[in-house]
Enzyme design. Structure first.
Site, PDB file in Angstrom:
ATOM      1  N   ASP A  33      -8.805  33.182 -79.622  1.00  0.00           N
ATOM      2  CA  ASP A  33      -9.785  33.656 -78.650  1.00  0.00           C
ATOM      3  C   ASP A  33     -10.372  32.393 -78.004  1.00  0.00           C
ATOM      4  O   ASP A  33     -11.177  31.688 -78.606  1.00  0.00           O
ATOM      5  CB  ASP A  33     -10.857  34.473 -79.378  1.00  0.00           C
ATOM      6  CG  ASP A  33     -12.009  34.869 -78.455  1.00  0.00           C
ATOM      7  OD1 ASP A  33     -12.066  34.376 -77.318  1.00  0.00           O
ATOM      8  OD2 ASP A  33     -12.864  35.657 -78.899  1.00  0.00           O
ATOM      9  N   GLN A  80     -14.525  30.771 -75.183  1.00  0.00           N
ATOM     10  CA  GLN A  80     -15.524  29.692 -75.083  1.00  0.00           C
ATOM     11  C   GLN A  80     -14.873  28.316 -75.084  1.00  0.00           C
ATOM     12  O   GLN A  80     -15.567  27.302 -75.224  1.00  0.00           O
ATOM     13  CB  GLN A  80     -16.522  29.792 -76.242  1.00  0.00           C
ATOM     14  CG  GLN A  80     -17.328  31.072 -76.269  1.00  0.00           C
ATOM     15  CD  GLN A  80     -18.332  31.185 -75.120  1.00  0.00           C
ATOM     16  OE1 GLN A  80     -18.682  30.195 -74.465  1.00  0.00           O
ATOM     17  NE2 GLN A  80     -18.808  32.386 -74.872  1.00  0.00           N
TER      18      GLN A  80
HETATM   19  N1  C6P Z   1     -19.276  36.187 -75.033  1.00  0.00           N
HETATM   20  C1  C6P Z   1     -21.575  35.466 -74.808  1.00  0.00           C
HETATM   21  O1  C6P Z   1     -22.695  35.486 -74.274  1.00  0.00           O
HETATM   22  P1  C6P Z   1     -15.548  39.294 -72.301  1.00  0.00           P
HETATM   23  O2  C6P Z   1     -16.846  40.036 -72.387  1.00  0.00           O
HETATM   24  O3  C6P Z   1     -14.366  40.204 -72.534  1.00  0.00           O
HETATM   25  O4  C6P Z   1     -15.401  38.451 -71.078  1.00  0.00           O
HETATM   26  O5  C6P Z   1     -15.575  38.219 -73.499  1.00  0.00           O
HETATM   27  C2  C6P Z   1     -15.799  38.638 -74.816  1.00  0.00           C
HETATM   28  C3  C6P Z   1     -15.889  37.442 -75.717  1.00  0.00           C
HETATM   29  C4  C6P Z   1     -14.898  37.237 -76.665  1.00  0.00           C
HETATM   30  N2  C6P Z   1     -14.895  36.149 -77.442  1.00  0.00           N
HETATM   31  C5  C6P Z   1     -15.856  35.210 -77.350  1.00  0.00           C
HETATM   32  C6  C6P Z   1     -15.783  34.001 -78.222  1.00  0.00           C
HETATM   33  C7  C6P Z   1     -16.892  35.365 -76.428  1.00  0.00           C
HETATM   34  O6  C6P Z   1     -17.831  34.430 -76.340  1.00  0.00           O
HETATM   35  C8  C6P Z   1     -16.933  36.519 -75.606  1.00  0.00           C
HETATM   36  C9  C6P Z   1     -18.062  36.757 -74.659  1.00  0.00           C
HETATM   37  C10 C6P Z   1     -20.451  36.254 -74.193  1.00  0.00           C
HETATM   38  O7  C6P Z   1     -21.356  34.802 -75.807  1.00  0.00           O
HETATM   39  C11 C6P Z   1     -20.877  37.639 -73.850  1.00  0.00           C
HETATM   40  S1  C6P Z   1     -21.170  38.635 -75.284  1.00  0.00           S
END
Ligand code: C6P
Length: 416
Positions: free
Chosen positions: A210, A213
């Site tokens: 994943d 970040q």
């Molecule tokens: N984290 C945060 O404020 P999406 O929503 O599908 O674009 O990403 C989801 C997601 C998955 N893995 C990690 C490590 C993430 O950080 C995130 C999204 C945001 O930390 C929104 S909750």
């Protein structure tokens, strides 16, 4: 904002010039200049991305992969250019290994469903970690329930680092997938992903990273990592919302069934039988978010115009500076003190609730995120209701860190 030329890292960047490319950064919030430190949630967009959206709807709007007419060809080409840019950006071997999704969450759901269907038998094991975002927990839980598989969790220590001895103990011949975050969104921990990938492969397990970040903070090279699957979202890398990428090795994607049925993912359809399209279209049913896909290409251009290694070095400098400064505030406890961190500074302050601190900072024009950051198990581990999280991007400055520190001191005085 005055010109800030940072020179205490290899290379130097004119941050004022970079900031000038983001119109929102010169706006005010609650009568104060905006200090945007919620980049982990989503980054702001540079003018070139905004212009590309405008240009698309003004001159090129059309459906893709369907029309023989000029506009359709133009939009299709522009969309496919992004696929190639992403291929180059993450160094994938083939452009058809780049699947457009709605974002990280969508990519993980696709993978859990399709990989689960093709490769998971009752009793098989999926390994995730204690610091996963809910998006990298729940899809695997659903799949495990469906397939009779078992979800196992690599624990972490008090610094927010994975306990690698435990990882090696958990990894076994039943492990079919290790799905792990590259960088934790609530702790900032950069995980030793190459070591994890190599160990998993020795046991015959596949690995999904994943990279939500990671993709905008550090260089990600899928061939060097030898990672099997990788997911990320456009909106965290200066691009628009509603689009993301699932990378997968060609042979693995070919072995997986489609996730959704519909237009574009088929070769032929009769009422008796449908044959599926080739990669990448097999996984791209229906009209996609065309303008977002095209604009993601502009976001890649933006990152490459600075250079991801410059971005990594500058953000490391900012995070180190912010960490040093925040330690001067009495009662601050940093949540996540891994030896290797990126992008994120999470903390709590004795006697205050993160939400109250966040609201007071907002009154000063400072945007941070407070709460569990979609990582409830992390909050439970550290026994906190949530944290205050400052998360950085290339346009943030030392002065903004100073504003955060001053704002925190003021908030603490008001609350205690
Ligand atoms: N984290 C945060 O404020 P999406 O929503 O599908 O674009 O990403 C989801 C997601 C998955 N893995 C990690 C490590 C993430 O950080 C995130 C999204 C945001 O930390 C929104 S909750």
């Amino acid at each position: 904002m005055s010109s800030v030329v940072v020179s205490n890292y290899a290379g130097s960047l004119d941050i004022a010039a970079i900031r000038a490319a983001f119109p929102i950064l010169s706006t005010t919030v609650n009568g104060k200049p905006l200090v945007y430190l919620d980049n982990g949630a989503t980054t702001q967009k540079p003018q070139r991305v905004i212009d590309t959206i405008n240009e698309y709807y003004t001159r090129h709007n059309s459906n893709i992969h369907r029309g023989v007419h000029f506009l359709s060809q133009y939009a299709t080409d522009a969309y496919e250019v992004t696929r190639k840019k992403i291929q180059r950006f993450i160094n994938a071997k083939h452009d058809h290994e780049i699947i457009f999704t709605k974002g990280t969450t969508d990519g993980i759901n696709l993978l859990a469903y399709s990989f689960g269907k093709s490769s998971i038998q009752p009793g098989d094991e999926i390994l995730i970690s204690a610091m996963e975002h809910h998006s990298n927990i729940v899809p695997w839980q659903i799949m495990c329930e469906d397939r009779g598989a078992v979800l196992r969790v690599i624990p972490m220590n008090e610094k927010g680092e994975l306990i690698m001895e435990e990882f090696y103990k958990l990894l076994n011949s039943k492990t079919k997938m290790v799905a792990i975050t590259y960088i934790s969104n609530s702790l900032g921990t950069v995980n030793p992903v190459k070591e994890i990938i190599d160990a998993a492969h020795q046991k015959g397990a596949k690995v999904m990273l994943d990279a939500a970040q990671a993709i905008h903070h550090i260089a990600v090279d899928v061939q060097k990592l030898e990672v099997d699957f990788l997911v990320f979202s456009s909106h965290k890398m200066y691009g628009p919302t509603g689009v993301g990428i699932l990378y997968g090795k060609e042979e693995l994607l070919n072995a997986m069934p489609p996730y959704q049925g519909g237009g574009d993912m088929i070769k032929t359809v009769t009422f008796e039988k449908t044959t599926y399209n080739e990669l990448p279209f097999k996984f791209e049913a229906g009209t996609p978010n065309i303008e977002a896909g095209i604009c993601l290409g502009a976001a890649v251009d933006f990152i490459e115009s600075i250079g991801i290694d410059h971005i990594a070095a500058y953000e490391e400098y900012l995070l180190n500076y912010a960490t040093e400064q925040i330690k001067q505030i009495q009662g601050v406890r940093i949540i996540g003190e891994a030896a290797h961190k990126s992008g994120v500074l999470s903390f709590v302050i004795d006697g205050t609730h993160p939400y109250d601190v966040g609201v007071l900072l907002d009154k000063m024009g400072i945007a941070v995120r407070t709460g569990h950051h979609c990582t409830e198990p992390v909050m439970n581990f550290f026994k906190v209701p949530g944290t205050i999280r400052a998360s950085f991007a290339i346009y943030n400055t030392k002065e903004e860190v100073d504003a955060l520190i001053a704002g925190l001191k003021k908030a603490v005085m008001m609350l205690l």
